[in-house]
Design an enzyme around this catalytic site. Structure first.
Site, PDB file in Angstrom:
ATOM      1  N   HIS A 133      -1.373   0.379  -9.713  1.00  0.00           N
ATOM      2  CA  HIS A 133      -1.965  -0.629  -8.808  1.00  0.00           C
ATOM      3  C   HIS A 133      -2.572  -1.790  -9.611  1.00  0.00           C
ATOM      4  O   HIS A 133      -3.788  -2.009  -9.560  1.00  0.00           O
ATOM      5  CB  HIS A 133      -3.022   0.017  -7.892  1.00  0.00           C
ATOM      6  CG  HIS A 133      -3.275  -0.770  -6.639  1.00  0.00           C
ATOM      7  ND1 HIS A 133      -3.686  -0.203  -5.457  1.00  0.00           N
ATOM      8  CD2 HIS A 133      -3.184  -2.105  -6.386  1.00  0.00           C
ATOM      9  CE1 HIS A 133      -3.850  -1.133  -4.538  1.00  0.00           C
ATOM     10  NE2 HIS A 133      -3.554  -2.320  -5.080  1.00  0.00           N
TER      11      HIS A 133
ATOM     12  N   ARG B  23       0.861  -1.181   0.000  1.00  0.00           N
ATOM     13  CA  ARG B  23       0.000   0.000   0.000  1.00  0.00           C
ATOM     14  C   ARG B  23       0.900   1.235   0.000  1.00  0.00           C
ATOM     15  O   ARG B  23       1.960   1.255   0.643  1.00  0.00           O
ATOM     16  CB  ARG B  23      -0.900   0.034   1.247  1.00  0.00           C
ATOM     17  CG  ARG B  23      -2.051  -0.964   1.209  1.00  0.00           C
ATOM     18  CD  ARG B  23      -3.101  -0.576   0.176  1.00  0.00           C
ATOM     19  NE  ARG B  23      -4.264  -1.453   0.169  1.00  0.00           N
ATOM     20  CZ  ARG B  23      -4.414  -2.505  -0.635  1.00  0.00           C
ATOM     21  NH1 ARG B  23      -3.478  -2.842  -1.493  1.00  0.00           N
ATOM     22  NH2 ARG B  23      -5.517  -3.228  -0.592  1.00  0.00           N
TER      23      ARG B  23
ATOM     24  N   GLU C 259      -4.014   7.467  -4.987  1.00  0.00           N
ATOM     25  CA  GLU C 259      -4.188   6.746  -6.246  1.00  0.00           C
ATOM     26  C   GLU C 259      -5.440   7.296  -6.914  1.00  0.00           C
ATOM     27  O   GLU C 259      -6.489   7.323  -6.262  1.00  0.00           O
ATOM     28  CB  GLU C 259      -4.336   5.244  -5.990  1.00  0.00           C
ATOM     29  CG  GLU C 259      -3.049   4.645  -5.469  1.00  0.00           C
ATOM     30  CD  GLU C 259      -3.103   3.137  -5.245  1.00  0.00           C
ATOM     31  OE1 GLU C 259      -4.157   2.531  -5.563  1.00  0.00           O
ATOM     32  OE2 GLU C 259      -2.119   2.575  -4.768  1.00  0.00           O
TER      33      GLU C 259
END
Ligand SMILES: O=C(O)[C@H](O)CO
Length: 328
Positions: free
Chosen positions: A293, A245, A274
Site C-alpha cells: 500500500h 482497496r 493489510e
C-alpha cells in the site's frame, strides 16, 4: 495568548509528517495529544485518546465507528483523515451526529497514478521475477522465450472508476500507445474525452481488456466486485491491477484465477488484510506482485497530505471552511 484551558482538544492517531504538526502548532488553538509511533494506535488507546476531543486526525488504518464516536463524546466537531479513501469511517453515523469530515483528495493523485503505472509495468513485464532470477542464479543466458510478458502498445486497457486517480493513470497510459481505453463506473464522465475513454458496461470492459486497472472507491456496491465470475470473463492473457482497496477483490477467487491460468498476472498495492500475512497463498505465486500500500508514498506527497489534513482539522475546529471537506 490563550490559557491552556481554552485550547481545543485534538487527538492524532499516529506520528505524521512535520508539515501538518507545524501548522497545528502555529495555529495555537489546539492542545494536541498523539499516538506518537509509526505503528497504528491500539484500539484501547484510540478509545482513551479520543475522550473529550473536539478534533480527531486519523489515518486509513483507524476504524472510526460508533464506539469511537461514543468514546469521544458530544464535543467532537471534526474528523480529518490523512487519506483520500474514507471507507474506514462510519459515514452515516458521523453524519447523524453532525460531525464534519475532512480528507485529502487531489494531493496524492499523481503519486498514486505513478505507482500504479510502475506496478502495471512491473507485473506485465515480470520485473520482480526477473530481479529474483538474477539474484538466485536462474539467469543462465539470454533466452528468446524467457520472461516474456504483454506490452501496452496497441492494447486495450479498462479502468474501473475513472475518477481523479483513474484519469491520471489514463493520461499516463496514452504515450504508451494504448489503442482503446475503456472505463466503467456509475456514470459516463465528460473528462473521459481527454483520454478518448469509452464508457462501456462492466462485462464489456472485463472481457475486452488486456489490462484491467481498479481505481474505484470501496463502497457496498464495489465490495467483492472482482470475484470468480469477474475473473472468468477476463482474457487468459490479461493482467489485473488494483490500487484502490483490497476489499474490492475476492482474494480466494483471484488466487484461483492466477494459479489455474485463468488470467495471466495480477499486481496489487492493496490487500485484505493489510499487511497480508507472509503465509498468504497469493505470495506463493510468481505471477502476483504485491506491494505494501505505497501508492502515495512519494517523497513530498505525505507531507502535503499531512498539511492538508491539519488545515482541514483547523477549519472544522474553528467552524470555518475546510480546504477539502467531504460532502455527504
Ligand atoms: O486513501 C488513501 O489516501 C490512499 O489509499 C493512501 O494514501
Amino acid at each position: 495568548m490563550k490559557a491552556v484551558g481554552e485550547l481545543m482538544k485534538v487527538f492524532i492517531t499516529r506520528r505524521i509528517p512535520q508539515e501538518g504538526m507545524k501548522i497545528l502548532t502555529a495555529a495555537g488553538v489546539c492542545e494536541v495529544s498523539q499516538w506518537d509511533s509509526d505503528e497504528p494506535v491500539p484500539r484501547t488507546e484510540l478509545l482513551r485518546g479520543v475522550q473529550g476531543a473536539q478534533g480527531l486526525l486519523c489515518l486509513l488504518t483507524d476504524k472510526i465507528d460508533a464506539e469511537v464516536l461514543d468514546a469521544a463524546g458530544p464535543n467532537l466537531k471534526v474528523i480529518s483523515t490523512m487519506s483520500v479513501g474514507f471507507d474506514h469511517l462510519a459515514v452515516d453515523e458521523i453524519k447523524k451526529r453532525g460531525i464534519r469530515v475532512g480528507y485529502t483528495p487531489d494531493v496524492l493523485t499523481d503519486a498514486t497514478a505513478e505507482l500504479t503505472m510502475a506496478l502495471l509495468l512491473a507485473t506485465a513485464r515480470r520485473i520482480p521475477e526477473g530481479v529474483e532470477e538474477v539474484k538466485n542464479g536462474g539467469w543462465s543466458s539470454w533466452k528468446p522465450l524467457w520472461l516474456c510478458g504483454p506490452g501496452l502498445s496497441g492494447s486495450t486497457v479498462g479502468i474501473i472508476g475513472l475518477g481523479r486517480i483513474g484519469m491520471a493513470i489514463a493520461q499516463r497510459l496514452m504515450p504508451f500507445g494504448v489503442k482503446r481505453l475503456l472505463y466503467s463506473g456509475r456514470t459516463a464522465k465528460a473528462h473521459a474525452a481527454e483520454v478518448n475513454g469509452e464508457f462501456v458496461p462492466m462485462e464489456t470492459l472485463v472481457s475486452e481488456s488486456d489490462f484491467i486497472v481498479v481505481t474505484c472507491s470501496l463502497t457496498p456496491e464495489t465490495q467483492g466486485l472482482c470475484n470468480k465470475a469477474f475473473f472468468s470473463k477476463m482474457k487468459k492473457t490479461a493482467v489485473f491491477i488494483n490500487s484502490s482497496r483490497g476489499a474490492v477483490v475476492n482474494q480466494e477467487d483471484l488466487y484461483e484465477a492466477l494459479s489455474s491460468g485463468q488470467i495471466a498476472a495480477a499486481g496489487l498495492d492493496v490487500t485484505t488484510p493489510e499487511p497480508l500475512p507472509t503465509s498468504h497463498p497469493l505470495l506463493t505465486l510468481k505471477n502476483c506482485v504485491v506491494l505494501p500500500h505505497i501508492g502515495s508514498a512519494e517523497n513530498s506527497t505525505r507531507g502535503v497530505m499531512s498539511a492538508l489534513a491539519a488545515r482541514n482539522l483547523l477549519g472544522g475546529l474553528q467552524g470555518s471552511d475546510m480546504p477539502s471537506e467531504l460532502s455527504f
